[in-house]
Write a protein that holds these residues in place. Structure first.
Motif, short mmCIF file in Angstrom:
data_model
loop_
_atom_site.label_atom_id
_atom_site.label_comp_id
_atom_site.label_asym_id
_atom_site.label_seq_id
_atom_site.Cartn_x
_atom_site.Cartn_y
_atom_site.Cartn_z
N THR A 82 42.13 -11.68 17.99
CA THR A 82 41.88 -11.63 16.39
C THR A 82 41.80 -10.10 16.17
OG1 THR A 82 39.69 -11.89 16.88
CG2 THR A 82 40.58 -13.71 16.50
N LEU A 83 41.97 -9.95 14.99
CA LEU A 83 41.73 -8.46 14.58
C LEU A 83 40.13 -8.17 14.49
CD1 LEU A 83 43.51 -6.25 12.95
CD2 LEU A 83 42.69 -7.23 10.72
N ILE A 84 39.65 -7.05 14.51
CA ILE A 84 38.32 -6.74 14.57
C ILE A 84 38.02 -6.56 13.03
CG2 ILE A 84 36.35 -5.32 15.11
CD1 ILE A 84 38.02 -4.60 17.29
N PRO A 85 37.07 -7.41 12.50
CA PRO A 85 36.68 -7.55 11.20
C PRO A 85 36.34 -5.98 10.61
CG PRO A 85 35.45 -9.15 12.24
CD PRO A 85 36.24 -8.23 13.06
N ARG A 86 37.05 -5.58 9.44
CA ARG A 86 36.73 -4.16 8.91
C ARG A 86 35.93 -4.34 7.69
NH1 ARG A 86 40.54 -3.84 12.67
NH2 ARG A 86 42.14 -2.34 12.26
N PRO A 87 35.10 -3.04 7.66
CA PRO A 87 33.95 -3.33 6.42
C PRO A 87 34.92 -3.35 5.11
CG PRO A 87 33.92 -1.31 7.67
CD PRO A 87 34.92 -2.06 8.50
N SER A 172 43.89 -13.64 0.88
CA SER A 172 44.49 -13.13 2.13
C SER A 172 44.03 -11.65 2.40
CB SER A 172 45.97 -13.57 2.38
OG SER A 172 46.34 -13.34 3.69
N ASN A 173 43.72 -11.56 3.89
CA ASN A 173 43.87 -10.17 4.28
C ASN A 173 45.07 -10.11 5.38
OD1 ASN A 173 43.60 -7.53 5.32
ND2 ASN A 173 41.70 -8.07 6.83
N PRO A 174 46.26 -10.06 4.71
CA PRO A 174 47.48 -10.25 5.44
C PRO A 174 47.72 -8.91 6.42
CG PRO A 174 47.98 -9.89 3.54
CD PRO A 174 46.71 -9.85 3.27
N PRO A 175 48.87 -9.03 7.38
CA PRO A 175 49.16 -7.69 8.04
C PRO A 175 49.70 -6.89 6.82
CG PRO A 175 50.56 -9.61 8.67
CD PRO A 175 49.30 -10.25 7.89
N TYR A 176 49.46 -5.65 6.73
CA TYR A 176 50.24 -4.72 5.82
C TYR A 176 50.37 -3.39 6.25
CZ TYR A 176 45.27 -3.60 4.75
OH TYR A 176 43.94 -3.08 4.96
N ILE A 177 50.64 -2.89 7.54
CA ILE A 177 50.91 -1.96 7.94
C ILE A 177 52.36 -1.64 8.22
CG2 ILE A 177 50.38 -0.01 9.89
CD1 ILE A 177 47.61 -1.30 10.07
N ASN A 186 46.59 3.83 17.59
CA ASN A 186 44.76 3.70 17.56
C ASN A 186 44.37 2.34 17.68
OD1 ASN A 186 44.70 6.71 17.50
ND2 ASN A 186 45.01 6.67 15.22
N LEU A 187 45.36 1.34 17.09
CA LEU A 187 45.14 0.23 17.03
C LEU A 187 45.82 -0.77 18.01
CD1 LEU A 187 45.62 -0.10 13.28
CD2 LEU A 187 43.52 0.57 14.25
N ARG A 188 45.97 -0.14 19.10
CA ARG A 188 46.78 -0.61 20.25
C ARG A 188 46.25 -1.95 20.90
NH1 ARG A 188 45.20 3.96 22.12
NH2 ARG A 188 44.45 4.21 23.99
N SER A 193 50.69 -8.52 15.66
CA SER A 193 51.03 -9.40 14.30
C SER A 193 50.13 -9.67 13.23
CB SER A 193 51.21 -11.10 14.90
OG SER A 193 50.19 -11.46 15.45
N ALA A 194 48.88 -9.25 13.64
CA ALA A 194 47.94 -9.28 12.58
C ALA A 194 47.75 -7.85 11.68
CB ALA A 194 46.45 -9.43 13.05
N LEU A 195 48.74 -7.01 12.24
CA LEU A 195 48.59 -5.69 11.62
C LEU A 195 49.73 -5.24 10.75
CD1 LEU A 195 46.91 -3.66 14.71
CD2 LEU A 195 45.79 -4.06 12.41
N THR A 196 51.10 -5.49 11.56
CA THR A 196 52.22 -4.90 10.77
C THR A 196 52.84 -5.89 10.27
OG1 THR A 196 53.49 -5.25 12.78
CG2 THR A 196 52.47 -3.13 12.75
#
Ligand code: GLN
Length: 271
Positions: A82-87, A172-177, A186-188, A193-196
């Motif tokens: 899972t993605l780490i939750p962001r503030p 939704s907080n979808p991937p958007y990069i 830095n996000l390796r 799939s949760a990022l791009t």
């Protein structure tokens, strides 16, 4: 790290996150650490701590070492699935709580990951009917562990997880990069799939915006997190079927979220 032995030796060392790493390795509180600075670490404690320091130095995010991350008023289990939750995502919670204050709501959280959006909102509003989806079975497993109330979890890609269902509110907080974004290095450690999302980062947002009308109740709402430079493109995408488009900045003053209401008579026309 050979010579380091006492808590004080470590506290004075230059390693990133050394204080929380000490707390984690020794399973002690911050208060305990600073009142026991002369304590010596046992061999086992030293081995555990040195291994954690090494992983952190290699770039593993602290949340994956501790296995948890605070979000809004709760602590969430996180794993590399899972993605780490962001503030920044806490902004979506504030917007949602404000919009449906004291009102009933059927909510859909698309791509829930560790479950932060669905679980936080369901915890604050136990009377809401909350559905959360993810394409990843492993992510859903984590989200289920994080749930504090009954949530309807469904596996599938975006709306494929909820055929023939409709909701008052879709978030939704979808991937958007962008796939080629230079910051991804830095996000390796997080799931790609949760990022791009395609070349422009908008591939999944387009799918969600185009299909949402079919899955929204009359005058339902869609709320999305997005990249700092995607606001204009998303407004253009929303205009066809949505009205009352509202934009929101995050706490760093970056454009970060957008909410819109389904126009009357558009539901079901587009798929
Ligand atoms: N906001 C995150 C970041 O830039 C990305 C989260 C996402 O793609 N939804 O690190």
């Amino acid at each position: 790290m050979q010579k380091l032995r006492s808590i004080n030796d470590y506290l004075k060392s230059p390693f990133t996150d050394i204080t929380p790493l000490l707390e984690l390795a020794l399973q002690k509180s911050h208060a305990w650490l600073i009142t026991h600075t002369n304590s010596m670490l046992s061999n086992t404690e030293k081995t555990t701590l040195d291994a954690l320091i090494k992983q952190r130095q290699n770039g593993t995010p602290f949340a994956y070492l501790s296995g948890k991350k605070g979000f809004y008023h709760l602590d969430f289990k996180v794993t590399p699935d899972t993605l780490i939750p962001r503030p920044e995502t806490e902004l979506l919670i504030d917007i949602a709580l404000d919009l449906f204050k004291n009102k009933p709501c059927t909510l859909l959280d698309l791509g829930t990951g560790s479950g932060v959006i669905a679980v936080t909102l369901a915890d604050k509003n136990p009377h809401w009917q909350v559905t959360a989806t993810d394409f990843s079975i492993d992510a859903l497993r984590v989200a289920k562990k994080n749930a504090t109330t009954t949530i309807n979890f469904q596996q599938g890609s975006w709306f494929e997880a909820v055929p023939n269902q409709t909701f008052d509110f879709i978030i939704s907080n979808p991937p958007y990069i962008k796939e080629e974004d230079e910051h991804l290095i830095n996000l390796r450690y997080e799931p790609i799939s949760a990022l791009t999302s395609g070349k422009d980062g908008l591939k999944d947002i387009k799918i969600i915006i185009n299909q949402a009308p079919t899955y929204l109740n009359t005058q339902g709402f869609l709320l999305l997190e997005h990249g700092y430079n995607q606001q204009e493109a998303i407004i253009d995408l929303l205009k066809k079927n949505f009205t009352d488009i509202q934009t929101f900045k995050d706490y760093n003053s970056n454009n970060r979220a957008i909410m819109a209401q389904l126009k009357i008579n558009t539901r079901g026309e587009e798929k």
